[in-house]
Design a protein around this motif. Structure first.
Motif, PDB file in Angstrom:
ATOM      1  N   LEU A 109      -2.387   4.510   7.197  1.00 38.49           N
ATOM      2  CA  LEU A 109      -3.467   3.998   6.468  1.00 38.49           C
ATOM      3  C   LEU A 109      -4.721   4.059   7.459  1.00 38.49           C
ATOM      4  O   LEU A 109      -5.038   3.606   8.330  1.00 38.49           O
ATOM      5  CB  LEU A 109      -3.126   2.409   6.639  1.00 38.49           C
ATOM      6  CG  LEU A 109      -4.294   1.532   6.048  1.00 38.49           C
ATOM      7  CD1 LEU A 109      -4.393   1.842   4.387  1.00 38.49           C
ATOM      8  CD2 LEU A 109      -3.892   0.065   6.010  1.00 38.49           C
ATOM      9  N   HIS A 127      -9.427   4.108   3.451  1.00 42.14           N
ATOM     10  CA  HIS A 127      -8.373   3.737   2.274  1.00 42.14           C
ATOM     11  C   HIS A 127      -8.923   2.191   1.869  1.00 42.14           C
ATOM     12  O   HIS A 127      -8.781   1.290   2.730  1.00 42.14           O
ATOM     13  CB  HIS A 127      -7.228   3.574   2.666  1.00 42.14           C
ATOM     14  CG  HIS A 127      -6.344   3.288   1.726  1.00 42.14           C
ATOM     15  ND1 HIS A 127      -5.483   4.613   0.844  1.00 42.14           N
ATOM     16  CD2 HIS A 127      -5.920   2.120   1.059  1.00 42.14           C
ATOM     17  CE1 HIS A 127      -4.892   3.705  -0.086  1.00 42.14           C
ATOM     18  NE2 HIS A 127      -4.883   2.603  -0.218  1.00 42.14           N
ATOM     19  N   VAL A 176       1.104   4.140   1.077  1.00 44.85           N
ATOM     20  CA  VAL A 176       0.595   5.141   2.106  1.00 44.85           C
ATOM     21  C   VAL A 176       1.670   5.630   3.312  1.00 44.85           C
ATOM     22  O   VAL A 176       1.569   6.095   4.316  1.00 44.85           O
ATOM     23  CB  VAL A 176      -0.541   4.472   3.022  1.00 44.85           C
ATOM     24  CG1 VAL A 176      -1.724   4.158   2.392  1.00 44.85           C
ATOM     25  CG2 VAL A 176       0.010   3.133   3.910  1.00 44.85           C
ATOM     26  N   LEU A 205       0.835  -1.082  -0.112  1.00 42.94           N
ATOM     27  CA  LEU A 205       0.044  -0.119  -0.059  1.00 42.94           C
ATOM     28  C   LEU A 205       0.759   1.092  -0.028  1.00 42.94           C
ATOM     29  O   LEU A 205       1.783   1.412   0.722  1.00 42.94           O
ATOM     30  CB  LEU A 205      -0.940   0.076   1.281  1.00 42.94           C
ATOM     31  CG  LEU A 205      -1.695  -1.117   1.527  1.00 42.94           C
ATOM     32  CD1 LEU A 205      -2.658  -1.395   2.608  1.00 42.94           C
ATOM     33  CD2 LEU A 205      -2.635  -1.394   0.226  1.00 42.94           C
ATOM     34  N   CYS A 244       4.158   5.583   8.142  1.00 48.53           N
ATOM     35  CA  CYS A 244       3.053   4.836   7.229  1.00 48.53           C
ATOM     36  C   CYS A 244       1.720   5.424   7.910  1.00 48.53           C
ATOM     37  O   CYS A 244       1.469   5.299   9.114  1.00 48.53           O
ATOM     38  CB  CYS A 244       3.167   3.462   6.965  1.00 48.53           C
ATOM     39  SG  CYS A 244       4.699   2.830   5.973  1.00 48.53           S
TER      40      CYS A 244
END
Length: 188
Positions: free
Chosen positions: A136, A140, A128, A126, A134
């Motif tokens: 998330l 999403h 992100v 991903l 990161c």
């Protein structure tokens, strides 16, 4: 998800059986190994620092998204792990619990799953992560691609037996006795 009795496996029903990509048949939740299912995390996930890992994150399936080849029952939770790997967040799934409801009945499926997260454009992991962090968000949407097929047998559901006793039409039975006639204590 469709419940199909064992009789559908007869020669005349085999073609229909093969056309159904996701089904509960003979009390089994089946999903082929090449399935792609849309998912989201249940809670926002933030990892700080290179190679940070978070175990036992919770994911939920989302219906009606592009490029998803299959859908799981509405009431499912998948447990997975997340690992920051450079500019991508790698998410893998390891366990699945689903409850399929139909009328007043419910079937429970619990087992292992092997799947990895891909962005909607098909890229692995991903996108992100930025500057070693990161994030998330729970809105999403991404894909989980199964590494192998699922064949999960229905689990015992004690509440279903209790509910069956309660639904007895004549009220007989321990779980649903007919109430006794008693005088109202507030009446004269």
């Amino acid at each position: 998800m469709i419940k199909i009795p064992d009789a559908i496996r007869s020669a005349s029903g085999l073609a229909l059986f093969l056309l159904l990509p996701l089904h509960a048949s003979a009390n089994t939740l089946s999903v082929p190994g090449d399935a792609v299912v849309a998912f989201q995390v249940i809670d926002d996930l933030v990892l700080e620092g290179e190679s940070e890992r978070r175990d036992d994150i919770l994911l939920r399936p989302v219906s009606g998204f592009e490029n998803a080849t299959h859908e799981l029952p509405k009431y499912c939770v998948v447990v997975g792990d997340a690992l920051q790997d450079g500019d991508r967040l790698r998410v893998t799934a390891k366990a699945l619990t689903c409850v399929e409801t139909e009328g007043g009945d419910s079937d429970i499926y619990n087992g292992e799953i092997s799947a990895a997260a891909y962005e909607m454009d098909g890229s692995y992991g991903l996108a992100v992560c930025d500057a070693g962090r990161c994030a998330l968000p729970s809105d999403h949407v991404f894909h989980l691609k199964l590494a192998s097929g699922l064949e999960i047998e229905e689990q015992d559901n004690p509440s279903a037996r209790i509910n069956e006793q309660r639904r007895q039409a004549d009220g007989a039975g321990v779980a649903n006795p007919i109430p006794a006639e008693r005088p109202d204590p507030d009446s004269d």
